[in-house]
Design an enzyme around this catalytic site. Sequence first.
Site, PDB file in Angstrom:
ATOM      1  N   LYS A  81       0.846  -1.203   0.000  1.00 37.00           N
ATOM      2  CA  LYS A  81       0.000   0.000   0.000  1.00 37.00           C
ATOM      3  C   LYS A  81       0.877   1.248   0.000  1.00 37.00           C
ATOM      4  O   LYS A  81       1.903   1.293   0.701  1.00 37.00           O
ATOM      5  CB  LYS A  81      -0.887  -0.041   1.251  1.00 37.00           C
ATOM      6  N   SER A 156      -9.213   2.641   2.618  1.00 35.42           N
ATOM      7  CA  SER A 156      -8.133   3.229   1.867  1.00 35.42           C
ATOM      8  C   SER A 156      -7.185   2.195   1.247  1.00 35.42           C
ATOM      9  O   SER A 156      -6.343   2.572   0.443  1.00 35.42           O
ATOM     10  CB  SER A 156      -7.335   4.166   2.775  1.00 35.42           C
ATOM     11  N   SER A 180     -10.237   0.460   6.743  1.00 33.70           N
ATOM     12  CA  SER A 180      -9.520   0.665   5.488  1.00 33.70           C
ATOM     13  C   SER A 180      -9.006  -0.598   4.821  1.00 33.70           C
ATOM     14  O   SER A 180      -8.661  -0.567   3.648  1.00 33.70           O
ATOM     15  CB  SER A 180      -8.357   1.634   5.691  1.00 33.70           C
TER      16      SER A 180
END
Lengths: 479, 477
Positions: A81, A156, A180
Site C-alpha cells: 500500500k 483506503s 480501510s
Amino acid sequence: MTQELCDLTATDARRLIGTKEISPVDLVDSCIARVEAVDGAVNCMVARAFDRAREEAKVAEQAVVDGDDLGLLHGLPVGIKDLEATEGLRTTYGSLIYKDNVPAADQGAVGNVRAEGAIVLGKTNTPEFGAGANTKNRVYGATGNPFNPVLTCAGSSGGSAVALATGMVPLASGSDYGGSLRTPAGFCGVVGFRPSPGTVPAEGKAPALMPWSQLGPMARTVKDAHLMLQAQVDDDRRDPFSHAVDPRLFDSVEGLDLGSIRAALTPDLGCCPVDDGIRKTFEARTKAFRGVFADAGDAAPDFGADIHRLFEIFRGMTFVGAHQERLRNHKDLLGPNVIDNTERGLKITMEDVGWGLVEQARVMRRYVDFFQHADVVICPAASVSPFPHEQLYVGEINGEKMPTYMRWLAISYVPTMALACSAVIPCGVDHKGMPFGIQVMGPNGSDALVLAVAHALEQYFKDKADLKRPVPDLKKLRA
Amino acid sequence: MPDLCDLSAVELRRMIGAREISPVELVESCLARIAAVNGTVNAVVAIDAEGALKRARELETAIARGDDPGLLAGLPVGIKDLVNTKGIRTTYGSLLHKDFVPDRDDDQIVRLKNAGAIILGKTNTPEFGSGANTTNRVYGATTNPFDPARTPGGSSGGSAAALACSMVPLAQGSDTGGSLRAPATWSGVVGFRPRPGAVATDRRTLPLTYFSVQGPMGRSVADTALLYSAQAGGAHPFDPMGFPFDAAGFADLRPLGLAGLRVAFSEDLGAAPVDDGIKRVFRARTGKFRHLFKEARDAHPDIAGVRDAFWVLRCVYYMAYHKDRVEKHRDLLSPNVVMNTEAGYDMSLADVAAAEVAWRQWYDRFQAFMEDVDLLILPGNAYPPYRLDTGAPKAINGKPMENYMDASLIRSALTLTGNPVLALPCGLDETGAPFGFQIAGRRHGEADLLRAALALETLLNADPETARPIPNLEKLQ
C-alpha cells in the site's frame, strides 16, 4: 480461461516454488503480464518495480536451486500500500506533497516481508494519507472496482484489494483505522485482516499512543492472509504498541470445528447505519450458514449511545496531531477529507477528550465481556453496495442523511474503538450483484481464533454458489 | 539482633518452604513491628491482622501437607491503598471513599493470593495518588523513617516506609510520574517501574496510556524481582497494554556482569530541575563505580518538549478521572487533585494533539538513544526529602517551579518512554536522608535491568558509604 500462475493462491505458489515445480521468475512474469493487461481499466498498481522484481526473482530462483533456507514468502510477489515506505520505490501517501518521494529505507513491516523472501512488485493506490474509503487522489486518480470500474473499490487499501481480486499479486499489505482494509476487501471480494493492536508494528505512524490504525495482510484466502501475517509480525521498539509475538499466530488456521463455535450475528452492530439491501443480503447469507455453528444467535455487543461521538473525538485528535502543520503550510495541496477531519478536530474540546478516554475504556470492557457468551461476532463488511467513485463518500443511507463523511463506515470503525481484531471474508454477492463480505471479529488478542473461524467459514462457502468468493470478469477489463 | 521480619523476602520464602519457620510466626513478627513503629511512621493504614493470621495458618497446614504453596507462600505483602482488597478498607486516600470496603479483589490481588501471598494491610497514599507526597485527609501524613519530620515521598510512600521499617517484607506500588521510584529513593528501598501492561490490571480507568503502571517494591533487588515474578505476565483482557508472558524466572535472578555493560550517566537529563546537592552526591557516588563498566559516558537524550507534553497529558487524564468529582465535591478533595484537573480546562484539543506528537517524538528519541547503551543511570529524586511542615520546595537552585509536577521531570520523562526503570538505594545524601539512583533499561528489557541492578546492588552494599541505609528504629518507637 485457464488458470495462470498469477491466479494461484500464495500458499500453493509458495509450496510449488519450494518443490521447484514453478519458478519465481515465471510467477513474477505472470503477475507483471496481468498488471499490464488489466490495470489500464482499474488503476491500482500505481508505482511499479518490475525490473527490480525480475532481478529479485532470478536471485530467488537461484536460492531454490542452491538449496538455501527459504523464507515464508520466498519468491512471492506482493503489493505494498502506498502509505508504507518502500526503499527505492516511489511512495506518495497519495499526496501531492510527496508526489516525488523515493524513500531511502523500507518501513519495518515491509522489511519484514522482504526478509521472508517476498518480492515487492509495486505500490497500490490509496486516498491521500489514507483519509476516506474511496481510493482516489490527485497524484494517481481513482482506482476502479474490478467488478464494475465506474464503481469504487472502497479504501483506503483499495489498490491492494483490486490487485488481489484481479490476480496481479497473491498477497498485498493494507492498513486499517476505521475499516480501510476491511471495506475494500468487502467491495472487491477478497480477504482483509485487521489484527489486534501492535501485532504488525508500524513505526512513526501514530502520532500518539492510540492503536486505531493497524497494518495487516490482504489476500484471496484466509490461509494466504495468515501466511502474510506471519511474515509481518514483530516486536519492534519503534512501535509503542508492539509486544512479544503471540506464538498462537503461528498455529495452523485449519482444523477448527465450527460446530464448537458460538457466533453472534448482527446486521448493524446495534448502532450503525446499514442499507436495507445489505441487511437483506446479510439475512439471506447468514440463513444459509448459521446452522454450522454450535450456537448462532442474533445479538450485538453494546457499544453505547455515544459511540460515533467517541470515534469522532479520536479521529479529530489523530488528524490534528498528524496534519495540523500541513494544514497550516499546504492547505492548497490537501484534499477535502484531510482538511475536513482536521478542522473538525480543532473544534473538539479538552472536556470531550477526557470523556472520550473514559468512554473508550467502558466500550472496550463491555465488548470484552460480550465474549463470555460468544466466540465471534459476525456482521457485514460494509454498510452499502459499491457506489460510483465519482462520489467521494456515502451521503445518505435508507434516505437518512449521514452527518459526517465517515458515518457510513461505522460498521467497521465501531469495532476499532473496542480494540477488536476482525477478518473480512467474501460471502457471495449482494442485492446488486456486487461482492458481499462479512466481518468475523473477536476481542483484542483473539487473532488466532478469528482467523481459524474465518478459514473454516471460507471452506464451507467455497462450493456453494450463493456463498463462494465472486471473481471479476477479467476479459471485460482487458479491453 | 534482627527480628524475623527484618530478613529478606527471598530468605523468608526459603525458610517457609523448608518449614524452618511458620508463616504464622512471620505474620506475628510483622504485626509486632507495626505495633512498635507505625505510630510514628503511619505507613500501614488498614491492617487485617485476623485475616492474615487465618491465611497464615491455612498456608502452614498446606505446606505441612506437602502442597505447592506458590512463589510468595506465606509472605506478608503491603498493598497500596489505591488497590481494591476484598474485605479490607480501601479509601484511595479520599474522604469520598473513607468507609469503602470492597467486596472483591482487584485482579492483581487475586494473582498475589494465588501465589500464596498474605495481604497484611493497606499502605498510605495521597488522595488518588496525586503527587510525590503521602498525606491525605483520611489518614494524615506518612513520615520518613529516617527523619519523621520529613516526607517519605509518594505516592507509594506508605509501601516504601513500611518496607524500610520491616513492617512487611514486600509491598505493591504504582507509578505515574515516579510514584514507585520517588518514595523508594527517599526511604532507602527498591522500587521497580516495569513496562506498561507487564502487571496487567482490570481496573484502569484509562487503558490507553503509558502513565500508570503497577509494580513491586522490596528491600533488595532480589526481593523486588520475587514479587514481580508473581505480579507480572498475567494479561487481562481489560488491559490492552498487557499480554501474557512467563515471569516466573524473575524469582531466581542471576547477576549480570557489569564489565559487559555500556552505561550512560546523567545528573539531570540536561534540563530537568535537580538540586545542586543531589548532583554533587550523584557525581561522587557514580564516580566510585563507573570505571567498572565496559563503557561509561555522560550522555542523555534531548528532553525538549517533554515537560509540557507530560503536563498536558496529565491534565487530560485528570479531567477524565476527576472532572465529575471536582464539580461535585470540590471541598472534599485535595488541592493537587483540584488544581491538576482544573488546569485542563484552559487547554484545547490542539494542545493535546501537540502533546501526543511531542510524546511520540520523545519516545522515538529515547529508544534510539538506548540502542547504544544498556542502562541509563539518573538520580532517583530531584531534591532531598522536604519537611512535612514546610512542604515541597517551590524552587530548585533558586529557579521557581511552576506546578507541583515540575520537580518530577527527572522521573516523569522516563514514564513517557515505557522503558523499565528501577530505583536503587545508595547511601545517604548531604542532608542525611537516603539517596538513590534511577536505572533505566532497554524497552522490554526487564530481565537484563533486574540482573544488572542485582550486580550493582551487591557492589554498592559492600561499601558503607553506598550501602542501603537502614533507619534507626529505636528512635521511631
